[in-house]
Design a protein around this motif. Structure first.
Motif, PDB file in Angstrom:
ATOM      1  N   LEU A  22      71.690 -20.490 -33.230  1.00 22.47           N
ATOM      2  CA  LEU A  22      72.843 -19.679 -33.624  1.00 22.47           C
ATOM      3  C   LEU A  22      72.677 -18.225 -33.182  1.00 22.47           C
ATOM      4  O   LEU A  22      71.571 -17.676 -33.199  1.00 22.47           O
ATOM      5  N   VAL A  23      73.794 -17.602 -32.802  1.00 22.93           N
ATOM      6  CA  VAL A  23      73.798 -16.187 -32.418  1.00 22.93           C
ATOM      7  C   VAL A  23      74.770 -15.445 -33.333  1.00 22.93           C
ATOM      8  O   VAL A  23      75.889 -15.907 -33.578  1.00 22.93           O
ATOM      9  N   VAL A  24      74.336 -14.292 -33.851  1.00 20.42           N
ATOM     10  CA  VAL A  24      75.163 -13.458 -34.719  1.00 20.42           C
ATOM     11  C   VAL A  24      75.539 -12.178 -33.985  1.00 20.42           C
ATOM     12  O   VAL A  24      74.669 -11.470 -33.479  1.00 20.42           O
ATOM     13  N   ASP A  25      76.835 -11.898 -33.925  1.00 20.11           N
ATOM     14  CA  ASP A  25      77.335 -10.645 -33.354  1.00 20.11           C
ATOM     15  C   ASP A  25      77.862  -9.797 -34.512  1.00 20.11           C
ATOM     16  O   ASP A  25      79.004  -9.921 -34.931  1.00 20.11           O
ATOM     17  N   ARG A  26      77.019  -8.946 -35.040  1.00 17.60           N
ATOM     18  CA  ARG A  26      77.323  -8.159 -36.239  1.00 17.60           C
ATOM     19  C   ARG A  26      78.389  -7.098 -35.983  1.00 17.60           C
ATOM     20  O   ARG A  26      79.177  -6.751 -36.865  1.00 17.60           O
ATOM     21  N   GLY A  27      78.448  -6.566 -34.748  1.00 17.55           N
ATOM     22  CA  GLY A  27      79.344  -5.460 -34.478  1.00 17.55           C
ATOM     23  C   GLY A  27      78.765  -4.171 -35.042  1.00 17.55           C
ATOM     24  O   GLY A  27      77.748  -4.160 -35.738  1.00 17.55           O
ATOM     25  N   GLN A  28      79.417  -3.055 -34.737  1.00 18.28           N
ATOM     26  CA  GLN A  28      78.911  -1.747 -35.150  1.00 18.28           C
ATOM     27  C   GLN A  28      79.657  -1.154 -36.344  1.00 18.28           C
ATOM     28  O   GLN A  28      79.294  -0.090 -36.829  1.00 18.28           O
ATOM     29  N   GLU A  29      80.697  -1.849 -36.824  1.00 19.24           N
ATOM     30  CA  GLU A  29      81.491  -1.307 -37.915  1.00 19.24           C
ATOM     31  C   GLU A  29      80.685  -1.239 -39.211  1.00 19.24           C
ATOM     32  O   GLU A  29      79.869  -2.118 -39.488  1.00 19.24           O
ATOM     33  N   ALA A  30      80.926  -0.204 -39.989  1.00 19.73           N
ATOM     34  CA  ALA A  30      80.335  -0.113 -41.319  1.00 19.73           C
ATOM     35  C   ALA A  30      81.050  -1.098 -42.240  1.00 19.73           C
ATOM     36  O   ALA A  30      82.282  -1.135 -42.279  1.00 19.73           O
TER      37      ALA A  30
ATOM     38  N   GLY B 239      68.722 -11.078 -41.008  1.00 16.69           N
ATOM     39  CA  GLY B 239      68.618 -10.493 -39.684  1.00 16.69           C
ATOM     40  C   GLY B 239      68.875  -9.008 -39.740  1.00 16.69           C
ATOM     41  O   GLY B 239      69.005  -8.437 -40.837  1.00 16.69           O
ATOM     42  N   PRO B 240      68.985  -8.348 -38.590  1.00 20.47           N
ATOM     43  CA  PRO B 240      69.269  -6.912 -38.569  1.00 20.47           C
ATOM     44  C   PRO B 240      70.702  -6.624 -39.011  1.00 20.47           C
ATOM     45  O   PRO B 240      71.641  -6.847 -38.268  1.00 20.47           O
ATOM     46  N   ARG B 241      70.866  -6.220 -40.265  1.00 22.21           N
ATOM     47  CA  ARG B 241      72.156  -5.858 -40.862  1.00 22.21           C
ATOM     48  C   ARG B 241      73.076  -7.072 -41.055  1.00 22.21           C
ATOM     49  O   ARG B 241      74.272  -6.931 -41.175  1.00 22.21           O
ATOM     50  N   TRP B 242      72.496  -8.266 -41.085  1.00 22.87           N
ATOM     51  CA  TRP B 242      73.278  -9.455 -41.388  1.00 22.87           C
ATOM     52  C   TRP B 242      72.413 -10.494 -42.097  1.00 22.87           C
ATOM     53  O   TRP B 242      71.188 -10.444 -42.056  1.00 22.87           O
TER      54      TRP B 242
ATOM     55  N   PRO C 261      72.324  -4.617 -45.590  1.00 25.63           N
ATOM     56  CA  PRO C 261      71.895  -3.237 -45.319  1.00 25.63           C
ATOM     57  C   PRO C 261      70.863  -3.168 -44.202  1.00 25.63           C
ATOM     58  O   PRO C 261      70.202  -4.166 -43.882  1.00 25.63           O
ATOM     59  N   ARG C 262      70.720  -2.012 -43.632  1.00 27.66           N
ATOM     60  CA  ARG C 262      69.752  -1.813 -42.565  1.00 27.66           C
ATOM     61  C   ARG C 262      68.318  -1.853 -43.093  1.00 27.66           C
ATOM     62  O   ARG C 262      67.398  -2.254 -42.386  1.00 27.66           O
TER      63      ARG C 262
END
Length: 224
Positions: A183-191, A153-156, A98-99
């Motif tokens: 490491l790099v996380v690409d969370r994406g914008q999808e809900a 992390g932010p939303r992950w 969650p955010r």
């Protein structure tokens, strides 16, 4: 299971402190600039100039002597990512969060309960990312040591599981810890539902090779 050898072209692992390692610095910044803090990084904050293996939601930095092993289906969707160095391994997973707040404290307690129910002994320790969970898990070959690390992390959330010597001796993790820190996380914008695994995929070349091999199999059967 696909094994991807992905490491820098130099002998041995770089064991210097992170702030002295080339991969921890932007390739374009001045030498007297401050290095970024250790990751994992959100894709919006990742340092530039670093060679990485792109698996979609996870991008793994190249570190000497580390072998990246991924298990994927015929469509190239990755089911498991394990980094191997010597007799130690690091399994990586990344999940939606969650955010408003992190989820590692809750996830750690659930892991603790599950392991305890299976007869494992566990203890909480303080590591580089805060509270970690160390466990001895019963197996057919005796008890196996595991060390669970969680990074919000932010939303992950990244879950990292050390096995082998790195599970009981953090200093032995060496290059595996360097991979986690870069490491790099690409969370994406999808809900996404909280705790849902973020999608991972094979790099394009590996996915095309897997698809070609799958397509060739029926042909060879018909010719037999």
């Amino acid at each position: 299971m696909y094994a991807v050898i992905f490491s820098r072209k130099r002998a041995g692992a770089d064991r210097r402190p992170r702030d002295e390692r080339p991969e921890a610095q932007d390739a374009h910044e001045a030498t007297n600039s401050a290095a970024p803090p250790p990751g994992p990084y959100d894709v919006t904050e990742a340092p530039a100039g670093v060679q990485r293996l792109d698996l979609g939601s996870l991008q793994i930095p190249a570190v000497g002597g580390v072998e990246v092993r991924v298990q994927a289906d015929q469509q190239g969707a990755v089911q498991q990512v394990v980094l191997v160095h010597g007799q130690s391994a690091l399994q990586l997973g990344v999940f939606a969060a969650p955010r408003s707040a992190g989820i590692w404290d809750e996830v750690r307690e659930e892991i603790h309960q599950s392991l305890s129910n299976d007869g494992a002994t566990t203890e909480e320790i303080t590591g580089g990312y805060g509270v970690e969970l160390r466990a001895q898990v019963p197996t057919q070959d005796g008890r196996t040591d595991l060390r669970f690390v969680g990074i919000d992390g932010p939303r992950w959330m990244v879950r990292a599981v050390y096995q082998g010597a790195a599970a009981t001796e953090p200093d032995a993790a060496g290059p595996l810890t360097a991979c986690l820190e870069g490491l790099v996380v690409d969370r994406g914008q999808e809900a996404r539902p909280v705790r849902e695994p973020l999608p991972l995929r094979l790099p394009r070349e590996a996915a095309e090779e897997a698809a070609a091999g799958s397509a060739a199999e029926p042909e060879s059967t018909s010719q037999a």
